[in-house]
Structures are given as C-alpha cells and as structure tokens.
Design an enzyme around this catalytic site. Structure first.
Site, PDB file in Angstrom:
ATOM      1  N   LYS A  40       0.845  -1.205   0.000  1.00 55.84           N
ATOM      2  CA  LYS A  40       0.000   0.000   0.000  1.00 55.84           C
ATOM      3  C   LYS A  40       0.875   1.247   0.000  1.00 55.84           C
ATOM      4  O   LYS A  40       0.618   2.196  -0.743  1.00 55.84           O
ATOM      5  CB  LYS A  40      -0.919   0.000   1.237  1.00 55.84           C
ATOM      6  CG  LYS A  40      -2.088  -0.956   1.097  1.00 55.84           C
ATOM      7  CD  LYS A  40      -2.839  -1.165   2.399  1.00 55.84           C
ATOM      8  CE  LYS A  40      -3.905  -2.233   2.226  1.00 55.84           C
ATOM      9  NZ  LYS A  40      -4.533  -2.659   3.476  1.00 55.84           N
ATOM     10  N   GLN A  84      -4.766  -1.318   9.676  1.00 60.22           N
ATOM     11  CA  GLN A  84      -4.692  -2.650   9.075  1.00 60.22           C
ATOM     12  C   GLN A  84      -5.291  -3.682  10.033  1.00 60.22           C
ATOM     13  O   GLN A  84      -4.862  -3.801  11.180  1.00 60.22           O
ATOM     14  CB  GLN A  84      -3.223  -2.986   8.756  1.00 60.22           C
ATOM     15  CG  GLN A  84      -3.008  -4.301   8.059  1.00 60.22           C
ATOM     16  CD  GLN A  84      -3.548  -4.304   6.631  1.00 60.22           C
ATOM     17  OE1 GLN A  84      -3.363  -3.367   5.870  1.00 60.22           O
ATOM     18  NE2 GLN A  84      -4.234  -5.378   6.264  1.00 60.22           N
ATOM     19  N   ASP A 144     -11.452   3.388   4.585  1.00 57.74           N
ATOM     20  CA  ASP A 144     -12.008   2.040   4.400  1.00 57.74           C
ATOM     21  C   ASP A 144     -13.497   2.018   4.756  1.00 57.74           C
ATOM     22  O   ASP A 144     -14.103   0.944   4.817  1.00 57.74           O
ATOM     23  CB  ASP A 144     -11.228   0.979   5.182  1.00 57.74           C
ATOM     24  CG  ASP A 144     -11.181  -0.360   4.406  1.00 57.74           C
ATOM     25  OD1 ASP A 144     -11.721  -0.413   3.267  1.00 57.74           O
ATOM     26  OD2 ASP A 144     -10.617  -1.327   4.925  1.00 57.74           O
TER      27      ASP A 144
END
Ligand code: NDP
Length: 308
Positions: free
Chosen positions: A54, A98, A121
């Site tokens: 990422k 994460q 997200d």
C-alpha cells in the site's frame, strides 16, 4: 463457452493511472498532495506485506505515505491516541488501520476513533450509516473496487438478481448495500442460509466473500452470471514443492469459468483492485475534506452504477 476474465491487474493499473493523473492536477491546483496514513499493530507477515505494498503504491501515485508500525504489545489507548492524532494532522487525508489487530485491542474502539472524513475504508458508523441510507460517503475499498469491476463488465445492473455470500462489516454487508444502490435485487447469504446452492444458482451477479477455499463449485453458478470472488485462501500446494502454498478464492475457478459470463480470478482479481481503490478513496477524501467536488471520474462512475 469460457467466461471473460475480469483482470484485476489491468483494472487496478487503469484506476491507479487515473488517480495519479488526478493527484497531479490536485497538486497543481492546491500546492499539496493527498496523504495516506496506515497503522499496523504487530508483526503478522501477511499484514506486513499488504502495508508495504500500500505504501509503495501510494508513493507511486504521487501521494504521501505515512506508515506507523507499532509493536504487537502496544496498548489499545496508545493506538487510539495515534489514530486521533492522525485525525488532527492536516497532511493526512486518509487513515487506514490494518486489520486484524492483536487480540487485546478492540478493533471497534480503534475504528470509532477514526475521523469519518478520513475513513478511507468506510468502516466508521458514520460512513457505514451513510451507505446503509444510500447516501454519499467513503465506501469500503473491497466492495467499491468490486463495483468498479462490475462497471467494467458493462452489463447494466438494474433489475439483476445479486447474491452476496458473506455478511461481514468489511465486505459482505457493504457489497450488498452497493448492489442495492445499483438497483439489483439483493440476497445476502451466510452460514445459516438454507439451500445455499439453490440461492447461488439464482444469481445474475454472484459475490463470494466467505473465506473458504473453492466452496462454490461451477454447478452453483447460473450460466452467464458475473462472478466476483473476494475470498483469499492460502492452501497447501505440494505440486510446487514440500511446504509450499498458493492462493485460491471461495469459488472453484476451474469449473466456474466454464459456466459464468465473467469472473474474477484469485490471485489477480479483487485483491489488487482493493489497494487501487484505497488510493482512489484517499483522493476522494482529500477533496471532500476541503469541501471540493471529487474528480468527475467518480461522479461519472456513480452515475453509471447508481443512476436511476
Ligand atoms: P468474515 O470471516 O468476517 O465473514 C465471512 C462470512 O462468510 C460470514 O458472514 C459468514 O457467515 C459467512 N460464511 C462462513 N461460512 C459459510 C458457509 N459455509 N456458507 C455460507 N456463508 C458462510 O470474512 P471477511 O468478509 O472479512 O472475508 C471474506 C473473505 O474475503 C476472506 O477470504 C478474506 O481473506 C477475503 N478478503 C479479501 C479482500 C480482498 O481485498 N480481496 C479484502 C477482505 C477480505 P456468518 O455471518 O453467518 O458467520
């Protein structure tokens, strides 16, 4: 007839290129670039790989990457304090924690600390609520990226029967919400669903987000259906040598590809698209946070997918 393969590598590269062009435009207009902060707690090898990838792709798209790697024994309060500090940091437009986090940390409490305007997200209650209400907001990367893959297939979605197998907050539920926004007739299946095979066989759009290797065989797929395989499962691969493994999806690709109209492979499908969508969400967040309209690319996409 063999299905069209929805190539995640190609689709993700196209999206990354669009994002990079828009980042250059953003820099020219505002003298700064969007920034993405990723928080990783612990040393889980798969998570380490994801975070490194990422960060690399963020920089390649012309954005700033902020990596925060914390030891596995970091206190929950410290993780929350970091997430709150990132919320106040003007250089940061997107915050991604994460998952999974170590067991002593409550992921829900950490997510609740994310500024909804930077929630790339789409996991905070504000963004999940907006999605449930069919309103604009930041959307979870995997489902949003999957919708972009459906857009690429080019089959109008309105009125189609869509079945999502899996109801997690991260994938199944938001995917079902997006398909509903796209005017599909949506069924959500899960571990208590009766006659899962029969439910799947009705699907014009079949999304598998379960986490069980090759659970869905080709004869559960309706001829001509579009299959989005979100599952990422590591299985033994003795043919590659002792102790070796490989990745497979939740769908048995070899039998399904002979029946489906279009299908995503694993690896090389939704996983790649997810990271590219994270970059896109960071760019969108950088606009929304400043009261700016996101690039036309995304409004056009929404109009195609969700227009009535
Ligand atoms: P979860 O474990 O959170 O959810 C799995 C879902 O599958 C649950 O809703 C569960 O039902 C359902 N399920 C389990 N067993 C069955 C069964 N036998 N029949 C029907 N439904 C079943 O997983 P995630 O949603 O987080 O992830 C799903 C998969 O997607 C995993 O393989 C994961 O690695 C992958 N993934 C891939 C990403 C990508 O970028 N490609 C991103 C995120 C995840 P119930 O609710 O009843 O327990």
């Amino acid at each position: 007839m063999s299905a069209t393969i929805i190539d995640g590598k190609v689709r993700a590269e196209a999206l990354r290129n669009t994002v990079a062009d828009e980042v250059a435009r953003f820099r020219a207009a505002h003298g700064t670039v969007p920034g993405l902060a990723v928080v990783l707690v612990g040393e889980d090898p798969a998570s380490q790989t994801y975070v490194a990838s990422k960060a690399k792709q963020t920089v390649e798209a012309g954005m700033r990457s902020f990596e925060h790697r914390l030891p596995a024994d970091t206190a929950e309060s410290e993780v929350i304090a970091l997430v709150e500090a990132l919320g106040r940091d003007d250089a940061v437009d997107g915050i991604l924690v994460q998952l999974p986090v170590p067991r002593h940390i409550d992921a829900g409490r950490v997510i609740a600390a994310i500024d909804p305007l930077k929630d790339v997200d789409g996991l905070t209650e504000v963004n999940a609520g907006r999605l449930a209400a069919g309103r604009p907001g930041l959307r979870p990367c995997t489902p949003y990226g999957s919708m972009m893959m459906l857009d690429w297939v080019g089959r109008p979605l309105a009125g189609l029967d869509a079945v999502v197998v899996g109801r997690s907050e991260l994938v199944g539920r938001p995917m079902a919400q997006l398909l509903l926004m796209a005017n599909c007739t949506v069924t959500i299946a899960h571990s208590k669903t009766r006659d899962l095979a029969g439910v799947c066989r009705r699907a014009d759009i079949l999304v598998a987000a379960v986490g069980r290797p090759k659970m869905i065989p080709g004869d559960w797929v309706k001829p001509g259906a579009t299959v989005i395989d979100v599952g990422i499962n590591r299985v033994p691969a003795p043919e590659k040598g002792e102790g070796k493994t490989r990745l497979v999806g939740d769908v048995d690709f070899d039998t399904a590809k002979g029946v489906a109209g279009a299908i995503t492979p694993v690896p090389g499908g939704v996983g790649l698209m997810t990271v590219a969508t994270l970059l896109a969400n960071t760019l969108i967040a950088a606009h929304l946070r400043r009261g700016l309209t996101p690039p036309a690319f995304f409004a056009d996409l929404d109009a195609r997918l969700f227009g009535r």
